[in-house]
Design a protein around this motif. Structure first.
Motif, PDB file in Angstrom:
ATOM      1  N   ASN A 186      -1.661   3.211  -0.572  1.00  0.00           N
ATOM      2  CA  ASN A 186      -1.172   3.866   0.634  1.00  0.00           C
ATOM      3  C   ASN A 186      -1.188   2.957   1.859  1.00  0.00           C
ATOM      4  O   ASN A 186      -0.415   3.163   2.803  1.00  0.00           O
ATOM      5  N   TRP A 223       3.703   7.248   1.147  1.00  0.00           N
ATOM      6  CA  TRP A 223       3.555   8.024  -0.081  1.00  0.00           C
ATOM      7  C   TRP A 223       4.100   9.412   0.224  1.00  0.00           C
ATOM      8  O   TRP A 223       3.456  10.234   0.865  1.00  0.00           O
ATOM      9  N   GLY A 234      -1.640   8.742  -5.191  1.00  0.00           N
ATOM     10  CA  GLY A 234      -1.034   8.207  -3.986  1.00  0.00           C
ATOM     11  C   GLY A 234       0.034   7.192  -4.372  1.00  0.00           C
ATOM     12  O   GLY A 234       0.534   7.189  -5.489  1.00  0.00           O
ATOM     13  N   ARG A 235       0.349   6.333  -3.444  1.00  0.00           N
ATOM     14  CA  ARG A 235       1.358   5.305  -3.713  1.00  0.00           C
ATOM     15  C   ARG A 235       0.884   4.392  -4.841  1.00  0.00           C
ATOM     16  O   ARG A 235      -0.262   3.939  -4.860  1.00  0.00           O
TER      17      ARG A 235
END
Length: 285
Positions: free
Chosen positions: A33, A38, A89-90
């Motif tokens: 992130n 995200w 998350g990302r």
């Protein structure tokens, strides 16, 4: 467009779809992130790992490489159909892809345009599942694994109210990619559509979450329900009562259950295993 799911809800929807889910290391806080956005979330992307073996593949997808740090996806789908969560998350899985494809996914178009551009950040927009396969066109795809891909994608789509058109392969997103190789994404979308037409068939009993789930600091209603079953089996060693945090008392109680089943020595160490967990029949949440 949609807001990313919390870690707890992500686990829940996968299990409600009937999947065996393992929580790997610190996956709930493991993400990229700090490198970019995200969300908003628009779809699900399917990959293959170009690896073999569950342990090494999961570890790789969690850690990544020096040139491409992990997590490399959100979940790893093993040959036996189990899902190992490695990121929340990302994640470094989609890379730059085609903005026309993204628009088609958002619109849930009947067909996808050619992925001939790499101009849009897919890591911000897609949940990613890496599926363990060498990707050489020869490595088989067991039915248990294909069904797990179907279930995982359907779980996300069901949660957001999407159709199967929100699920794509990496090869449909980024120029030059071939994954997943060995099955048709159109065929997989047909499977997902059929599953979305049925209500989720969650398990009656909690699937084994994996031995790594039971560690100091772990909190989950699964642990509470496990403790309640141990009390019912006269194996509880609690003075107050089972709670959601894994403690030495839970371990002592589970060791009593293992001994009741006939285990001894290292086999009765208080850490749940697949056979003893299945026999305990912990109710699904």
């Amino acid at each position: 467009m949609a807001t990313p799911l919390s870690a707890s809800r992500f686990v829940r929807i996968l299990r409600e779809e009937g999947l065996e889910v393992h929580e790997y290391r610190s996956w709930r806080t493991h993400n990229r992130n700090h490198k970019g956005a995200w969300g908003p979330i628009n779809g699900v992307m399917i990959h293959h790992t170009v690896t073999s073996g569950t342990d090494s593949s999961v570890r790789l997808c969690y850690d990544g490489y020096a040139s491409l740090p992990g997590p490399l996806c959100h979940g790893v789908i093993a040959k036996d159909g189990s899902v190992w969560l490695v990121g929340n998350g990302r994640a470094n899985h989609a890379g730059l892809g085609d903005d026309d494809v993204l628009r088609a996914v958002i619109d849930e178009s009947a067909s996808l345009p050619p992925d001939n551009e790499a101009n849009t950040d897919g890591n911000a927009r897609f949940y990613g599942f890496e599926c363990i396969n060498m990707g050489d066109g020869k490595d088989p795809w067991p039915e248990a694994q294909l069904e797990a891909i179907e279930k995982a994608a359907a779980a996300v789509c069901r949660t957001y109210g999407w159709t199967e058109r929100s699920v794509i392969g990496h090869l449909e997103w980024q120029p030059g990619k071939v994954d997943p190789r060995g099955f048709s994404m159109n065929g997989m979308r047909d499977r997902i559509a059929a599953r979305l037409g049925r209500p989720p068939q969650g398990p009656e009993f909690e699937p084994f979450p994996g031995a790594d789930f039971f560690h100091d600091g772990q909190r989950s209603t699964i642990i509470t329900r496990m403790g309640e079953r141990l009390v019912e089996e006269d194996c509880g060693r609690y003075e107050v009562g089972p709670g959601p945090r894994w403690t030495d008392v839970d371990r002592a109680s589970y060791a009593a259950w293992q001994r009741k089943l006939g285990y001894s020595g290292d086999d009765a160490d208080g850490i749940p295993g697949t056979v003893s967990w299945t026999k305990l029949r912990v109710p699904a949440g």
